[in-house]
Enzyme design. Structure first.
Site, short mmCIF file in Angstrom:
data_model
loop_
_atom_site.label_atom_id
_atom_site.label_comp_id
_atom_site.label_asym_id
_atom_site.label_seq_id
_atom_site.Cartn_x
_atom_site.Cartn_y
_atom_site.Cartn_z
N GLY A 116 0.82 -1.21 0.00
CA GLY A 116 0.00 0.00 0.00
C GLY A 116 0.85 1.25 0.00
O GLY A 116 2.08 1.20 0.06
N VAL A 132 1.29 3.68 2.33
CA VAL A 132 2.08 3.85 3.56
C VAL A 132 3.01 2.67 3.75
O VAL A 132 4.18 2.83 4.11
CB VAL A 132 1.15 4.03 4.77
CG1 VAL A 132 1.97 4.08 6.07
CG2 VAL A 132 0.33 5.31 4.62
N ALA A 148 -5.54 -1.94 4.89
CA ALA A 148 -6.90 -1.52 5.23
C ALA A 148 -7.81 -1.68 4.02
O ALA A 148 -7.34 -1.71 2.87
CB ALA A 148 -6.92 -0.06 5.70
N THR A 199 -10.06 0.41 1.94
CA THR A 199 -10.15 1.86 1.79
C THR A 199 -11.14 2.31 0.71
O THR A 199 -11.18 3.50 0.37
CB THR A 199 -8.77 2.45 1.46
OG1 THR A 199 -8.26 1.83 0.28
CG2 THR A 199 -7.81 2.23 2.62
N TYR A 255 -2.98 2.16 11.76
CA TYR A 255 -3.34 3.45 11.17
C TYR A 255 -4.85 3.60 11.06
O TYR A 255 -5.55 2.69 10.64
CB TYR A 255 -2.69 3.60 9.78
CG TYR A 255 -1.19 3.61 9.87
CD1 TYR A 255 -0.50 4.76 10.25
CD2 TYR A 255 -0.46 2.45 9.65
CE1 TYR A 255 0.88 4.76 10.37
CE2 TYR A 255 0.92 2.43 9.76
CZ TYR A 255 1.58 3.59 10.13
OH TYR A 255 2.95 3.58 10.27
N THR A 273 -8.06 7.01 10.72
CA THR A 273 -8.50 8.00 9.74
C THR A 273 -9.31 9.13 10.35
O THR A 273 -9.91 8.99 11.42
CB THR A 273 -9.35 7.30 8.66
OG1 THR A 273 -9.94 8.26 7.78
CG2 THR A 273 -10.49 6.51 9.30
N TYR A 320 -17.27 2.88 6.28
CA TYR A 320 -15.81 2.87 6.35
C TYR A 320 -15.33 3.47 7.67
O TYR A 320 -14.50 2.87 8.37
CB TYR A 320 -15.22 3.66 5.18
CG TYR A 320 -13.76 3.98 5.33
CD1 TYR A 320 -12.79 2.98 5.19
CD2 TYR A 320 -13.32 5.27 5.60
CE1 TYR A 320 -11.44 3.26 5.33
CE2 TYR A 320 -11.98 5.57 5.74
CZ TYR A 320 -11.04 4.56 5.61
OH TYR A 320 -9.71 4.84 5.76
N LYS A 333 -13.27 1.58 10.78
CA LYS A 333 -11.96 2.03 11.25
C LYS A 333 -11.99 2.33 12.75
O LYS A 333 -11.03 2.04 13.48
CB LYS A 333 -11.50 3.26 10.46
CG LYS A 333 -11.18 2.98 9.00
CD LYS A 333 -10.03 1.99 8.83
CE LYS A 333 -8.70 2.57 9.23
NZ LYS A 333 -7.58 1.62 9.02
N TRP A 387 -6.10 12.17 4.01
CA TRP A 387 -5.77 12.59 2.65
C TRP A 387 -4.37 12.11 2.25
O TRP A 387 -3.52 12.89 1.79
CB TRP A 387 -5.87 14.11 2.53
CG TRP A 387 -7.23 14.68 2.77
CD1 TRP A 387 -8.28 14.10 3.44
CD2 TRP A 387 -7.70 15.97 2.37
NE1 TRP A 387 -9.36 14.95 3.47
CE2 TRP A 387 -9.04 16.10 2.82
CE3 TRP A 387 -7.13 17.03 1.68
CZ2 TRP A 387 -9.81 17.24 2.60
CZ3 TRP A 387 -7.89 18.18 1.45
CH2 TRP A 387 -9.21 18.29 1.90
#
Length: 328
Positions: free
Chosen positions: A33, A35, A89, A91, A128, A130, A154, A158, A179
């Site tokens: 991904g 990150v 994740a 997303t 992580y 959001t 979503y 999370k 973002w």
């Protein structure tokens, strides 16, 4: 198969990145991904990085059936990492409205199982999250103690993942970001670059605000914080939830306009003119999932606790543009 790059240890086929400093063994989940791709490099300063991608560990099956957690717990038990970093994740924000169960499995059930496995082997865990855990109605920056009120499936998945991680592993770091942008993978910046070279006009939402945050900044900051925290006991008060975003504030329209102007100046074949990038309202661009209007996250807590530097969002965006131009 799991890959271990540059290492000589037995990681069972996992990719291992080895800095030569064998202080920690780090299991990175989601290395493909945005990150995760950046973390593969930055985490090497802490020791051996064992990378596991979605192909190698299918988290969509977590919690399904009587032995559902076996792949996760077996992997962690075998590798015995001192650090687990979960950078994977679900997303697809709009699709999550209809694929609610799948989003919950990947974003909530799987992180909880990873955290449980981390606790069992004495590892700490990074996860992580959001800005979507907030309603986005606050008039100022959100702080970590503000009420969470996700507006979408979503966001709810999370938030459930945050709670599962915190409950299962006391030595956890949960970073809420927003973002995300990088040269690797798909994101808003790359979409705007593509469309700006194909179309005569663009319409971009201008009433949602936030801070574009580079994957590189997230990865480097994570690594800096882990260097301080990986050896700390569960009693250390610094374990917990932090906001981790770049500095400054913008909106999607201003962000797109900045990207396109910078790309034009750098020699990209931009077709759309500056005055043909129209600012529109959220209600003019209907989507399945409700977005937070305000995604601005206060980063005072993480900066005070760890002395990290979080530069203006334009710094990371400029770096991504340079990297993309170099590879063009």
């Amino acid at each position: 198969m799991v890959s271990v790059v540059g290492g000589s240890g037995d990681a069972g086929g996992l990719m291992v990145h080895n800095s030569g400093i064998m202080k920690h063994k780090i299991l990175l989940i989601g290395g493909n991904g945005q990150v995760g791709h950046a973390l593969k490099t930055s985490l090497q300063s802490l020791g051996e990085v064992v990378v596991c991608t979605r192909t190698e560990l299918d988290l969509s099956q977590a919690g399904v059936g009587p032995a559902a957690n076996c792949p996760i717990s077996a992997l962690v038990s075998r590798l015995k990492p001192s650090i687990i970093v979960n950078a994977t994740a679900y997303t697809a924000v709009d699709r999550a409205e209809t694929e609610t169960e799948l989003a919950h499995t990947i974003n909530a059930v799987a992180p909880g199982l990873l955290a449980k496995a981390a606790h069992a082997v004495g590892a700490c865990m990074v996860h992580y999250s959001t800005d979507y855990v907030y309603a986005g109605t606050k008039q100022t920056f959100y702080v970590e103690t503000d009420e969470t009120q996700p507006l979408s499936a979503y966001g709810r998945s999370k938030l459930a993942g945050e709670r599962a991680v915190a409950e299962a592993c006391a030595r956890h770091l949960i970073f809420r970001t927003s973002w995300v942008v990088g040269a690797h993978g798909g994101n808003f910046l790359k979409t705007m670059l593509k469309l700006a070279q194909e179309r005569d006009a663009l319409r971009v939402v201008a009433d949602q605000i936030g801070a574009p945050t580079s994957a590189a900044l997230i990865a480097e900051t994570t690594t800096q914080i882990l260097s301080a925290m990986a050896g700390q006991s569960a009693d250390d008060p610094r374990w917990g939830v932090y906001h981790l975003t770049a500095g400054g504030v913008t909106n999607w329209h201003a962000y797109a306009s900045y990207v396109i102007a910078q790309a034009r100046a750098a020699g990209w074949p931009i077709k759309v003119s500056d005055d043909a990038i129209a600012a529109i309202r959220t209600e003019d661009y209907p989507v399945a999932a409700t977005r937070p209007m305000n995604s601005c996250l206060d980063t005072s807590k993480v900066r005070a606790a760890f002395g990290v530097s979080l530069p203006d969002w334009r710094v990371g965006v400029d770096e991504v543009l340079v990297a993309l131009k170099r590879s063009d």
